[in-house]
Design a protein around this motif. Structure first.
Motif, PDB file in Angstrom:
ATOM      1  N   LEU A   1     -10.217  28.903  16.607  1.00 45.53           N
ATOM      2  CA  LEU A   1      -9.496  27.810  17.251  1.00 45.53           C
ATOM      3  C   LEU A   1     -10.138  26.505  16.806  1.00 45.53           C
ATOM      4  O   LEU A   1     -11.365  26.400  16.718  1.00 45.53           O
ATOM      5  CB  LEU A   1      -9.574  27.928  18.769  1.00 45.53           C
ATOM      6  N   MET A   2      -9.298  25.512  16.543  1.00 42.54           N
ATOM      7  CA  MET A   2      -9.792  24.220  16.094  1.00 42.54           C
ATOM      8  C   MET A   2      -9.273  23.140  17.040  1.00 42.54           C
ATOM      9  O   MET A   2      -8.065  23.028  17.258  1.00 42.54           O
ATOM     10  CB  MET A   2      -9.332  23.928  14.659  1.00 42.54           C
TER      11      MET A   2
ATOM     12  N   GLY B   1      -6.770  32.010   6.756  1.00 44.34           N
ATOM     13  CA  GLY B   1      -6.776  30.561   6.617  1.00 44.34           C
ATOM     14  C   GLY B   1      -5.443  29.895   6.843  1.00 44.34           C
ATOM     15  O   GLY B   1      -5.296  28.702   6.562  1.00 44.34           O
ATOM     16  N   ASP B   2      -4.448  30.622   7.394  1.00 42.35           N
ATOM     17  CA  ASP B   2      -3.140  30.040   7.688  1.00 42.35           C
ATOM     18  C   ASP B   2      -3.088  29.595   9.144  1.00 42.35           C
ATOM     19  O   ASP B   2      -3.621  30.278  10.033  1.00 42.35           O
ATOM     20  CB  ASP B   2      -2.020  31.048   7.424  1.00 42.35           C
ATOM     21  N   VAL B   3      -2.419  28.485   9.384  1.00 38.49           N
ATOM     22  CA  VAL B   3      -2.239  27.971  10.744  1.00 38.49           C
ATOM     23  C   VAL B   3      -1.140  28.784  11.430  1.00 38.49           C
ATOM     24  O   VAL B   3      -0.003  28.853  10.938  1.00 38.49           O
ATOM     25  CB  VAL B   3      -1.882  26.474  10.727  1.00 38.49           C
ATOM     26  N   THR B   4      -1.464  29.414  12.564  1.00 38.86           N
ATOM     27  CA  THR B   4      -0.493  30.246  13.283  1.00 38.86           C
ATOM     28  C   THR B   4       0.043  29.593  14.548  1.00 38.86           C
ATOM     29  O   THR B   4       1.054  30.038  15.077  1.00 38.86           O
ATOM     30  CB  THR B   4      -1.129  31.594  13.650  1.00 38.86           C
ATOM     31  N   ALA B   5      -0.605  28.567  15.049  1.00 42.96           N
ATOM     32  CA  ALA B   5      -0.126  27.886  16.252  1.00 42.96           C
ATOM     33  C   ALA B   5      -0.681  26.477  16.270  1.00 42.96           C
ATOM     34  O   ALA B   5      -1.786  26.219  15.781  1.00 42.96           O
ATOM     35  CB  ALA B   5      -0.539  28.639  17.521  1.00 42.96           C
ATOM     36  N   ALA B   6       0.109  25.543  16.836  1.00 39.72           N
ATOM     37  CA  ALA B   6      -0.314  24.145  16.933  1.00 39.72           C
ATOM     38  C   ALA B   6       0.412  23.500  18.099  1.00 39.72           C
ATOM     39  O   ALA B   6       1.609  23.739  18.285  1.00 39.72           O
ATOM     40  CB  ALA B   6      -0.021  23.396  15.637  1.00 39.72           C
ATOM     41  N   ASN B   7      -0.293  22.710  18.880  1.00 39.80           N
ATOM     42  CA  ASN B   7       0.364  22.020  19.987  1.00 39.80           C
ATOM     43  C   ASN B   7       0.925  20.680  19.509  1.00 39.80           C
ATOM     44  O   ASN B   7       0.780  20.289  18.340  1.00 39.80           O
ATOM     45  CB  ASN B   7      -0.591  21.843  21.167  1.00 39.80           C
ATOM     46  N   ALA B   8       1.570  19.960  20.433  1.00 43.65           N
ATOM     47  CA  ALA B   8       2.262  18.725  20.059  1.00 43.65           C
ATOM     48  C   ALA B   8       1.285  17.670  19.550  1.00 43.65           C
ATOM     49  O   ALA B   8       1.580  16.945  18.581  1.00 43.65           O
ATOM     50  CB  ALA B   8       3.050  18.198  21.254  1.00 43.65           C
ATOM     51  N   ALA B   9       0.123  17.564  20.207  1.00 44.87           N
ATOM     52  CA  ALA B   9      -0.851  16.558  19.775  1.00 44.87           C
ATOM     53  C   ALA B   9      -1.345  16.843  18.357  1.00 44.87           C
ATOM     54  O   ALA B   9      -1.534  15.917  17.552  1.00 44.87           O
ATOM     55  CB  ALA B   9      -2.027  16.525  20.757  1.00 44.87           C
TER      56      ALA B   9
ATOM     57  N   VAL C   1     -13.431  17.270  14.533  1.00 46.81           N
ATOM     58  CA  VAL C   1     -12.945  18.654  14.457  1.00 46.81           C
ATOM     59  C   VAL C   1     -14.016  19.575  15.026  1.00 46.81           C
ATOM     60  O   VAL C   1     -15.141  19.620  14.510  1.00 46.81           O
ATOM     61  CB  VAL C   1     -12.617  19.049  13.001  1.00 46.81           C
ATOM     62  N   ILE C   2     -13.652  20.307  16.086  1.00 43.44           N
ATOM     63  CA  ILE C   2     -14.556  21.269  16.728  1.00 43.44           C
ATOM     64  C   ILE C   2     -13.945  22.654  16.553  1.00 43.44           C
ATOM     65  O   ILE C   2     -12.777  22.876  16.876  1.00 43.44           O
ATOM     66  CB  ILE C   2     -14.756  20.950  18.222  1.00 43.44           C
ATOM     67  N   ARG C   3     -14.748  23.607  16.059  1.00 41.57           N
ATOM     68  CA  ARG C   3     -14.240  24.949  15.765  1.00 41.57           C
ATOM     69  C   ARG C   3     -14.876  25.979  16.693  1.00 41.57           C
ATOM     70  O   ARG C   3     -16.042  25.845  17.058  1.00 41.57           O
ATOM     71  CB  ARG C   3     -14.538  25.319  14.313  1.00 41.57           C
TER      72      ARG C   3
ATOM     73  N   LEU D   1      -5.351  23.878  17.167  1.00 37.64           N
ATOM     74  CA  LEU D   1      -4.822  24.726  16.100  1.00 37.64           C
ATOM     75  C   LEU D   1      -5.425  26.117  16.216  1.00 37.64           C
ATOM     76  O   LEU D   1      -6.590  26.264  16.591  1.00 37.64           O
ATOM     77  CB  LEU D   1      -5.162  24.164  14.718  1.00 37.64           C
ATOM     78  N   ARG D   2      -4.607  27.117  15.899  1.00 40.61           N
ATOM     79  CA  ARG D   2      -5.127  28.477  15.768  1.00 40.61           C
ATOM     80  C   ARG D   2      -4.956  28.890  14.311  1.00 40.61           C
ATOM     81  O   ARG D   2      -3.845  28.846  13.771  1.00 40.61           O
ATOM     82  CB  ARG D   2      -4.397  29.460  16.676  1.00 40.61           C
ATOM     83  N   VAL D   3      -6.065  29.288  13.691  1.00 43.57           N
ATOM     84  CA  VAL D   3      -6.078  29.645  12.273  1.00 43.57           C
ATOM     85  C   VAL D   3      -6.486  31.103  12.157  1.00 43.57           C
ATOM     86  O   VAL D   3      -7.465  31.539  12.788  1.00 43.57           O
ATOM     87  CB  VAL D   3      -7.060  28.744  11.490  1.00 43.57           C
TER      88      VAL D   3
END
Length: 578
Positions: A335-336, A276-284, A323-325, A270-272
């Motif tokens: 990035l999360m 605090g809004d999520v701007t990108a996320a992959n399929a997993a 969860v690793i940031r 995830l890209r935040v």
């Protein structure tokens, strides 16, 4: 820069070649126009100068053919021959032999020069020798081009520009009259008797024509420069466009690879942003979060997770997530990385359970012989006292308790030895219907006493396993189900083919298990029954795992329990049978 002809390179080269060809064509047409203008100018000057020369020759002929002039010329010629006096150049710079002849020609020259742009007139002898020259004011000396004198020996006429001057000269035959005039004046150097041909040379000013020609040539140079610059600019822009397009193609390919790698990652990403809004996320990540996360606040997508604060663990939708940031310097946000540790946790639990089972096995192997022999002796004495004190209370009851407890302890030791022994190598297809019938015969009285119906549904008739171990596992499962159902309950033994093997199941409609009991059900010595040992499911699990299978349990309180044993078609066998 590398140009590729397989994907867009050839059209680019063709476009550049077309631009270069167009520039060359425009340049060629421009300079061809200049050349044609020069040619037309020379044709016009040649025609004009020849017309002027013919007019001058006609005018001089008429002047020298008059009665008075011809008589004067004859008398002057005789005097010249008789006196032999030398010619003197006039003070205005004209060159001639006799003042009267030159005066007549000069007057005519001034008339002609005043009406036209005639710069000079000259009488030429053989080989271009200058016999007499009349020049206007400011005119330079007349130097014949090298080719003019040679041309007079071959042909009678010549025209062309004088070297270094904007003067166009035409040479034509002077005619008989001018030859006679020359022969009458020995000081002019003509051959006597008119035997030497005389030519008339007339120089016409070409400044206006040359100015127009120079303007056209300047225009041609400007056009050539502009065309070359425009063509170069177009080629440069084309090259820049080709580079940009190639870079765009490579960037698109890189982005496809990048997105492919991100979507193929087993971990979620995830890209935040800083808000605090999520701007990108992959399929997993979308799969782990149970839906689309882009554009949503992180607190809504992952409740309880703080932004960019190290690593943590959380439970979400039945998954255990790590969860690793990683903060993004200069941009804000982070990035999360989401890692699903659910299976890892299950494997860790399985490993811990296997370690406990191994410890129990080692314990059982160590004490079995030490305990079993004394236990047999104690049971024998207990049976002796039970017979001796038969009919006597409470001694008979005490002896009966001793025998019963000795049997119970012996069963525990037998179960421990069964669980600890290596998986047998003698595996064979086991007829499941026959095994179920044998179990039903063993438990027929228990089933009838409780009014429980035993059903079978074998879609897969056989399972590859050790026959004795499989019967023991089914017996343990059916006994557990029998204790879990109420009177009038139902137990069902079934089988079906699954990917890679056969699944054998024992299902009941009994009390079911809560979450804690379900999690610890396969632990050795864990039981919820007062008379149980807690080894039944541990033995069943050991039977399945000994051949590379597994035991799965589905249960909910009040909805019954289903035990599923998976036996692979190609079992993984262990050591020697005990």
């Amino acid at each position: 820069m590398e140009f590729r002809l397989d994907r867009g390179g050839l059209p680019t080269w063709l476009a550049w070649a077309a631009i270069a060809a167009a520039c060359l064509a425009v340049t060629a047409v421009t300079w061809d126009g200049v050349r044609r203008q020069r040619h037309l100018m020379e044709e016009h000057l040649e025609l004009a100068s020849e017309v002027v020369a013919r007019g001058v020759r006609g005018g001089l002929t008429r002047r020298f053919m008059g009665p008075g002039m011809m008589g004067h010329m004859g008398h002057m010629g005789r005097n010249h021959m008789r006196e032999g006096r030398e010619r003197r150049p006039p003070p205005d710079g004209t060159e001639a032999a006799d003042p009267d002849i030159l005066a007549t020609a000069g007057a005519f020259f001034r008339e002609v020069a005043g009406e036209s742009d005639v710069r000079f007139m000259a009488l030429l002898g053989r080989d271009g020798r200058q016999l007499a020259v009349l020049r206007g004011e400011g005119s330079e000396a007349v130097d014949l081009p090298p080719g003019a004198a040679r041309a007079l020996d071959v042909r009678e006429r010549w025209s062309g520009f004088l070297p270094g001057q904007e003067v166009y000269m035409t040479i034509i035959p002077g005619g008989r009259v001018l030859s006679n005039v020359c022969s009458m004046d020995p000081g002019m150097g003509c051959e006597p008797g008119g035997r030497e041909p005389i030519h008339l040379a007339v120089g016409l000013g070409a400044g206006e024509f040359m100015e127009g020609y120079r303007g056209a040539r300047r225009t041609a140079w400007l056009t050539t420069g502009f065309t070359a610059g425009a063509g170069g600019l177009l080629i440069f822009m084309g090259a820049a466009y080709a580079r940009r397009r190639e870079a765009g193609r490579r960037l698109a390919a890189l982005e496809r690879v990048h997105h492919g790698l991100l979507d193929a990652m087993p971990d979620g990403l995830l890209r935040v942003d800083a808000s605090g809004d999520v701007t990108a996320a992959n399929a997993a990540a979308r799969d782990m979060l149970g839906g689309e996360a882009v554009g949503r606040p992180l607190a809504e997508v992952m409740p309880g997770v703080s932004l960019c604060r190290g690593a943590s663990h959380m439970e979400l939708s039945g998954r255990r997530l790590e969860v690793i940031r990683k903060e993004l310097p200069g941009e804000g946000g982070c990035l999360m990385l989401l890692r699903d540790r659910t299976e890892v946790g299950r494997l860790e639990a399985e490993l811990a359970r296997s370690e406990r089972l191994a410890a129990v096995g080692r314990l059982a192997a160590g004490v079995a012989h030490e305990v079993r022999n004394p236990l047999s002796s104690l049971r024998g004495f207990a049976q002796f006292f039970r017979k001796k004190f038969a009919g006597r209370a409470p001694e008979e009851e005490y002896a009966e308790t001793m025998v019963r407890e000795a049997d119970r302890l012996n069963k525990v030791i037998s179960d421990l030895l069964f669980m600890a022994r290596p998986a047998p190598r003698d595996l064979a297809p086991v007829d499941l219907a026959e095994a179920a019938s044998e179990i039903e015969r063993l438990l027929i009285f228990d089933l009838e006493e409780k009014g429980v119906e035993l059903e079978t549904d074998f879609q897969a008739p056989e399972a590859r396993a050790d026959p004795g171990s499989l019967r023991q596992a089914l017996l343990n499962l059916v006994m557990n189900a029998l204790t879990a159902v109420d009177e009038g309950g139902r137990i069902r033994i079934g089988s079906r083919e699954v990917d890679g093997g056969v699944e054998v199941s024992v299902a009941d409609n009994g009390r079911g298990m809560d979450a804690e009991t379900l999690e610890r059900a396969r632990e050795p010595f864990y039981t919820t029954r007062a008379e149980g040992t807690g080894l039944g499911l541990a033995i069943v699990s050991a039977v399945a795992e000994g051949v590379g299978g597994r035991l799965d349990i589905d249960s909910k309180p009040g909805e019954g329990t289903t035990m599923r044993l998976f036996f692979p078609n190609e079992p993984e066998t262990g050591g020697e049978a005990a």
